[in-house]
Every structure is written in C-alpha cells, then in structure tokens.
Design an enzyme around this catalytic site. Structure first.
Site, PDB file in Angstrom:
ATOM      1  N   ARG A  49       0.848  -1.192   0.000  1.00  0.00           N
ATOM      2  CA  ARG A  49       0.000   0.000   0.000  1.00  0.00           C
ATOM      3  C   ARG A  49       0.878   1.235   0.000  1.00  0.00           C
ATOM      4  O   ARG A  49       1.648   1.455   0.937  1.00  0.00           O
ATOM      5  CB  ARG A  49      -0.942   0.000   1.195  1.00  0.00           C
ATOM      6  CG  ARG A  49      -0.290  -0.179   2.526  1.00  0.00           C
ATOM      7  CD  ARG A  49      -1.291   0.108   3.612  1.00  0.00           C
ATOM      8  NE  ARG A  49      -1.287  -0.885   4.669  1.00  0.00           N
ATOM      9  CZ  ARG A  49      -2.147  -0.892   5.678  1.00  0.00           C
ATOM     10  NH1 ARG A  49      -3.074   0.012   5.749  1.00  0.00           N
ATOM     11  NH2 ARG A  49      -2.087  -1.824   6.595  1.00  0.00           N
ATOM     12  N   ASP A  51       1.354   5.251   0.321  1.00  0.00           N
ATOM     13  CA  ASP A  51       0.669   6.277   1.100  1.00  0.00           C
ATOM     14  C   ASP A  51       0.003   7.306   0.186  1.00  0.00           C
ATOM     15  O   ASP A  51       0.261   7.351  -1.024  1.00  0.00           O
ATOM     16  CB  ASP A  51       1.665   6.998   2.014  1.00  0.00           C
ATOM     17  CG  ASP A  51       2.218   6.090   3.104  1.00  0.00           C
ATOM     18  OD1 ASP A  51       1.533   5.116   3.465  1.00  0.00           O
ATOM     19  OD2 ASP A  51       3.334   6.369   3.590  1.00  0.00           O
ATOM     20  N   ARG A 196       9.928   7.572   3.467  1.00  0.00           N
ATOM     21  CA  ARG A 196       9.857   9.021   3.696  1.00  0.00           C
ATOM     22  C   ARG A 196      10.527   9.402   5.012  1.00  0.00           C
ATOM     23  O   ARG A 196      11.190  10.440   5.102  1.00  0.00           O
ATOM     24  CB  ARG A 196       8.398   9.471   3.668  1.00  0.00           C
ATOM     25  CG  ARG A 196       7.764   9.374   2.277  1.00  0.00           C
ATOM     26  CD  ARG A 196       6.261   9.540   2.353  1.00  0.00           C
ATOM     27  NE  ARG A 196       5.905  10.811   2.971  1.00  0.00           N
ATOM     28  CZ  ARG A 196       4.702  11.063   3.485  1.00  0.00           C
ATOM     29  NH1 ARG A 196       3.763  10.126   3.467  1.00  0.00           N
ATOM     30  NH2 ARG A 196       4.451  12.246   4.004  1.00  0.00           N
TER      31      ARG A 196
END
Length: 249
Positions: A49, A51, A196
């Site tokens: 998945r 973001d 990130r």
C-alpha cells in the site's frame, strides 16, 4: 485462473493504493473499472500500500477470473479506456493459481526525487528543496549502514498492526540525474512511511544536524521520535517489484 495486473499511477489525487473509507484510492478505481467490464465484483490484491500522494511507476495486483490468455491484451486496453488519465494498466499476465502479489514479492524498490530548481513540469513528482548546504557524502555513508540492520522501528508509522519491524535492505544510495538527486532503496518489504522517514532523517545527516554514528543510534533506538520528520509524499515513487520466475505461466 489468476492474473497479475501491472499498472502505474500518479498518486497525487488519491488517498493511497488501498481502499479507505475517507477518500478515493487507486484500488477502488481499478476494481470499479474491472467490475464494469466483467459485469461482476472484481476485487484485486496489491503488492503493498502506497501512502497518500505517493506514485507508482510499477504496482502489481492479482485478480481471479476466466479470461483466456489471448484476451488479456484486450482486457488491458478496455481498462485503460475506463480508468482516469492518472492510472495506466501496463500489462496483465497469467500466473499460478496460488500466486500472491504481496506475499510472493522478492523485493520492492522505491525512489525519492529531490531538486533545487523550480520546474512546473515535474512539480507533482519531485520534492523541491534547497540543496546548497546539503553534503551527500555522509548521507551515502548513512545509507551504507542501513544494510547492517534489520529492525527499522524508528522509521515506521506509529500504531500500525504489523507483527514485525524487520526488513532486509540490500541496496540504498544517492545518485545524480541532471539537477536532481535520487535516493533509491530496495528491500524485501517496507514499513508504513518508512522510506519518507528515512529520507527525512538522511537530510538531517546531510545538513550536519546528525552524524553517521548518530544515525546508527537512531536505528538502534527503535523509537520513531528519535528519527527526523518524514519527507513529502510527492517525491516518492514505487519503481519495481520482483517475483520468482516460476510464478508465471
């Protein structure tokens, strides 16, 4: 039969790959298009998945159906006609009946793009920030240290339902592409928000606010509060997913 759908998307308008109750996801759009064409509910399972706002040059999802192999190019074409312009099906291929897009993946590769100059033609997929005071030499040393560790709790989104924070990173590094700097990382799996958070912490190293030894201590602390802030979503893209050859028919 089971099929792998290879697709790409610009993640800017979406809440991520996975269906969410509070926003439109890429998975939702793909399932809606499949249901329209096949005239039945057509759930798909993605390789992971991404973001909200994160892009994918390659995402893989599996689905079940009875389309013969010679009809798969036409199915891909029909999907591309229905899907919005920011989602594109690249190909659909038959796989073993027990193949799983998520659990059978050997590795995933993400890339983060940063540039100093303002460019309206890449504003949606490159993070713009000042690089004048950034030293990429210690940032690369910190990248090299990543392969010595497996527990990346310090770079995981808090309060997730994962059973382990272990990941095996086999490549991480910075390269230059024109005026851009690219961070590429490959691992067997990634935690939510991990790339990130890593990028944000690496820039702490590059700006001299954190030493390479300090970066190691952040990893060893297994504490998200010790790491830097997460980098913007728009600079991040999922670029590759690898599978065993024997999955494909």
């Amino acid at each position: 039969m089971r099929y792998f759908i290879y697709l790409a998307y610009a993640g800017t308008p979406y809440c991520g790959w996975q269906r969410q109750p509070n926003g439109t996801s890429v998975q939702e759009r793909v399932e809606e298009a499949l249901a329209t064409i096949l005239r039945r509910p057509s759930p798909v399972t993605g390789a992971g998945r991404t973001d909200a706002g994160v892009h994918a040059r390659m995402m893989v999802a599996h689905m079940d159906g009875d389309t013969p192999p010679d009809g798969l190019p036409l199915l891909a074409e029909k999907l591309n006609r229905l899907l919005p312009a920011d989602i594109a099906v690249q190909r659909i291929v038959p796989v073993r009946h027990d193949a799983h897009a998520r659990f059978d993946a050997l590795s995933r590769t993400y890339r983060y793009a940063v540039a100093d100059a303002k460019d309206p033609f890449r504003r949606e997929w490159v993070c713009r920030m000042s690089l004048k005071a950034v030293d990429f030499v210690p940032m690369q040393e910190a990248c090299d240290a990543l392969r010595e560790y497996t527990d990346f709790t310090s770079f995981s989104k808090l309060h997730t339902d994962v059973k382990t924070h272990d990941c095996r990173i086999d490549h991480a590094g910075w390269t230059r592409d024109g005026d851009m700097r690219l961070f590429t990382i490959r691992a067997d799996r990634f935690l939510r928000n991990m790339v990130r958070a890593l990028v944000g912490t690496l820039f702490e190293v590059g700006r001299g606010r954190l030493t390479v030894d300090g970066f190691r201590r952040v990893i060893e602390a297994r504490d998200r509060c010790r790491a830097g802030s997460s980098a913007e979503a728009k600079g991040l893209s999922l670029v590759d997913i690898r599978y065993p050859d024997d999955l494909f028919i």
